[in-house]
Write a protein that holds these residues in place. Structure first.
Motif, short mmCIF file in Angstrom:
data_model
loop_
_atom_site.label_atom_id
_atom_site.label_comp_id
_atom_site.label_asym_id
_atom_site.label_seq_id
_atom_site.Cartn_x
_atom_site.Cartn_y
_atom_site.Cartn_z
N MET A 55 -6.43 1.37 3.93
CA MET A 55 -5.24 0.56 4.05
C MET A 55 -5.24 -0.21 5.36
SD MET A 55 -3.71 1.37 1.25
CE MET A 55 -2.10 0.63 1.56
N THR A 95 6.37 -4.46 -0.03
CA THR A 95 5.15 -4.76 -0.80
C THR A 95 4.09 -5.44 0.05
OG1 THR A 95 6.21 -6.80 -1.57
CG2 THR A 95 6.35 -4.88 -3.01
N ARG A 120 2.87 -4.45 2.63
CA ARG A 120 1.96 -3.43 3.18
C ARG A 120 0.86 -3.05 2.19
NH1 ARG A 120 6.89 -1.12 6.03
NH2 ARG A 120 6.39 -1.22 8.26
N SER A 121 0.87 -3.64 1.02
CA SER A 121 -0.22 -3.37 0.08
C SER A 121 -1.38 -4.33 0.28
CB SER A 121 0.30 -3.49 -1.36
OG SER A 121 0.68 -4.83 -1.65
N THR A 122 -1.22 -5.31 1.17
CA THR A 122 -2.28 -6.27 1.43
C THR A 122 -3.30 -5.70 2.41
OG1 THR A 122 -0.76 -8.12 1.10
CG2 THR A 122 -2.80 -8.60 2.26
N CYS A 123 -4.57 -5.85 2.08
CA CYS A 123 -5.65 -5.43 2.96
C CYS A 123 -6.45 -6.65 3.40
CB CYS A 123 -6.57 -4.43 2.27
SG CYS A 123 -5.79 -2.84 1.94
N SER A 160 -5.95 -6.82 -2.20
CA SER A 160 -4.71 -6.10 -2.46
C SER A 160 -5.01 -4.76 -3.09
CB SER A 160 -3.80 -6.92 -3.39
OG SER A 160 -3.36 -8.08 -2.74
N THR A 161 -4.30 -3.74 -2.62
CA THR A 161 -4.42 -2.41 -3.18
C THR A 161 -3.03 -1.83 -3.34
OG1 THR A 161 -4.57 -1.35 -1.02
CG2 THR A 161 -6.64 -2.03 -2.05
N LYS A 162 -2.93 -0.77 -4.08
CA LYS A 162 -1.65 -0.11 -4.27
C LYS A 162 -1.40 0.86 -3.12
CE LYS A 162 1.02 2.66 -7.57
NZ LYS A 162 1.00 3.37 -8.87
N ILE A 163 -0.20 0.80 -2.54
CA ILE A 163 0.16 1.71 -1.45
C ILE A 163 0.10 3.15 -1.94
CG2 ILE A 163 2.03 2.46 0.05
CD1 ILE A 163 2.89 -0.34 0.35
N LYS A 164 -0.52 4.00 -1.15
CA LYS A 164 -0.62 5.42 -1.50
C LYS A 164 0.73 6.10 -1.28
CE LYS A 164 -5.38 5.57 0.24
NZ LYS A 164 -6.24 6.19 1.26
#
Length: 597
Positions: free
Chosen positions: A206, A567, A569-572, A586-590
């Motif tokens: 993340m 949302t 914070r889901s950007t990498c 983009s990933t899903k926040i854990k």
């Protein structure tokens, strides 16, 4: 300075050693007296030369009064073999360096091994390594310590806490620290990283990380560059005092003033005490002191008419917040909707009955109704609390809740330097509520006494890289390696007065925005790089890439309502420094225990 001469040609005994002074030793107040320093050097040569030349492995140790550390350092010297002058020089330099004592040993040209002259840089001001203290071992203190180290200095870092991490060190249940259980950064790690230690960009982790991950990063940074040897934990600085006045002129003039540092600046004395029970007190004078104590320790509270007189519930500051479960089933008002206020309101809304987020930037309300996101209500600025404990908001808000259980003041912090007080002779203005420190040159050096610098005061910035640029500028100016030295005292003071009166770079600005940089931080970093004499293409690429990612992150964050889903914070991110750009993944926040631990 001292000259030590030894003659080759067989076993060098005591009668073959001679020393003579080249200059007087004026620094009488120095804690490590140079007469002891010279004596130790002679003894190292004295003890080891016979065994070195004869090739034996004789073990010899010695002691001097109050010099147990030196005895330990040099006990190993007697085990070493050294037949050449250069080897012997290195051996002595290493031994002294292990205890922070600077030496400069060199053979005169044309002198062969075994028949040399050693020059020890005792009071030669052009050769003596400056002594520097750093107050604080958080991110700013570590960055400054590293830059001082890279310029050949060995700073004394004093940290009041018992361990590393500074403000990022979360202590569960501690109501005096701003770090809370579920904090995740609002800046991606790819821009938070120090220039010397890249972080992230691997497309697997993340970009917006937890406080523990930041703390681990700082710990790794300290270990990688060997900074921990400089840090003394559990040491609270209690007093800072200026010794004498700044003296401008040649190094020859400066050397006659025992209160001047290597470049003519006033020297600085610190007192500190160990925080442990029955801890000792210490005092030492340094050429320079870098203040890196952060600005998240003194809560700032707004004036709300009726708050103290009429409110029947509980009033907290965000520094006291830790766990949203503490507000289960309660009605909560968060005053302030910047980073911490928005995050706290969102967290608390998952447990509280109702949450009101009071935002001075709240848009006009339609028919006076608050902006609702589930059980979270965005309302305008809080203006008063009446005798019935009802809270009133501006801009015609038709809601005045009278059942608020807890008010959390998310109103930021004041600057605080408890060691610069009424007993200190350093002129410094730091008024609670103003968020302004003066007189400072370039928001960093004390205008009258540049031997005292304040690292990390600017806000609305990417902190770690800015600390790094500031620390490098401080180090370069201290050793005079920069092409453009600081201006004279009069010019520094005039510049500091202009800054203090203008309200920061947004001229004309508010007093509270004196250290607010925002979009001005990039030019400030360039200026710091230039003041360090190191602004080049690589520095520009680093700064420009940070700006590109920072701006993208800001657009994503500002497009979301305060207190709403985070949302962004889901950007990498992946840095592309060569092109001053980046790639987004983009990933899903854990949603795991790790994120809220």
């Amino acid at each position: 300075s001292m000259m030590i001469r030894f003659d080759g040609g067989g076993a060098c005994g005591r009668d073959n050693l001679s020393l003579s002074p080249l200059a007087p030793c004026p620094l009488k107040k120095r804690k490590r007296a140079f007469d002891t320093f010279f004596a130790l050097t002679v003894l190292v040569l004295f003890v080891d030369l016979p065994s070195a030349v004869e090739g034996t492995r004789q073990s010899t140790s010695f002691r001097l009064p109050d010099r147990e550390a030196s005895r330990a350092a040099f006990s190993a010297v007697a085990h070493r073999r050294s037949r050449s002058f250069s080897d012997l020089s290195t051996m002595v330099e290493d031994s002294f360096a292990s205890h922070g004592i600077s030496t400069r040993l060199c053979a005169r040209s044309g002198v062969s091994d075994g028949d040399g002259v050693m020059f020890l840089a005792g009071q030669d001001e052009d050769q003596r390594r400056p002594s520097v203290a750093v107050i604080g071992a958080g991110a700013a203190g570590l960055a400054v310590a590293r830059q001082l180290q890279s310029f050949g200095m060995r700073p004394v870092v004093l940290e009041k806490d018992g361990g590393p991490g500074g403000v990022w060190n979360h202590v569960p249940g501690d109501r005096t620290r701003p770090m809370y259980k579920g904090l995740r950064t609002n800046l991606p790690r790819e821009v938070m990283a120090f220039r010397e230690k890249p972080w992230g960009g691997d497309e697997t982790g993340m970009s917006y990380v937890t406080h523990k991950e930041v703390c681990d990063y700082l710990d790794d940074y300290g270990k990688e560059f060997g900074l921990n040897e400089f840090i003394s934990y559990g040491c609270k600085v209690t007093q800072l005092t200026i010794e004498g006045k700044e003296q401008e002129g040649s190094s020859a003039d400066v050397s006659q003033n025992i209160n001047c540092s290597v470049n003519g600046w006033s020297r600085v004395t610190l007192r500190w005490e160990e925080t442990k029970e029955n801890g000792q007190c210490f005092e030492e004078t340094f050429d320079c002191v870098c203040v890196c104590n952060g600005h998240y320790a003194a809560p700032s509270s707004p004036h709300i008419p009726g708050l103290r007189e009429h409110f029947k519930g509980k009033v907290l500051h965000s520094i006291e917040y830790d766990d949203p479960k503490d507000f289960d089933g309660l009605n909560v008002l968060c005053v302030g909707a910047r980073a911490s206020g928005s995050d706290l309101a969102r967290e608390i809304s998952t447990f509280a009955k109702h949450v009101y987020l009071s935002d001075t930037a709240c848009p006009e309300l339609e028919e006076g109704d608050p902006i609702a996101i589930g059980n979270l209500f965005r309302v305008p600025r809080t203006v008063s609390i009446d005798s019935n404990s009802a809270v009133h908001f501006e801009k015609g808000c038709n809601v005045s809740p009278g059942d608020i259980d807890v008010i959390i003041l998310c109103s930021g912090y004041d600057y605080q330097f408890p060691f610069i007080n009424s007993d200190s002779n350093l002129k410094l203005s730091c008024i609670p509520g103003e968020r302004k420190v003066s007189p400072l040159y370039e928001q960093l050096w004390h205008a009258e006494h540049p031997s005292v610098s304040f690292v990390g005061l600017p806000h609305a910035i990417i902190p770690f890289p800015l600390f790094e640029f500031q620390g490098r500028a401080v180090a370069a100016q201290l050793v005079r390696s920069a092409a453009d030295p600081l201006p004279d005292r009069e010019e520094r003071i005039m510049a500091a007065e202009r800054d203090a009166e203008s309200g920061g770079p947004n001229d004309p600005g508010r007093t509270q925005d004196t250290h607010f940089l925002g979009s001005h931080q990039w030019e400030y970093c360039r200026k710091m790089a230039k003041m360090a004499g190191e602004y080049d293409e690589n520095a520009e690429n680093f700064i420009a890439t940070n700006k590109a990612i920072y701006d993208h992150s800001g657009v994503e964050r500002k497009g979301l309502p305060p207190g709403g889903p985070d949302t962004y914070r889901s950007t990498c991110y992946v840095r592309d420094e060569q092109n001053k750009s980046f790639k987004v993944v983009s990933t899903k926040i854990k949603e795991s225990a790790e994120c809220t631990a």
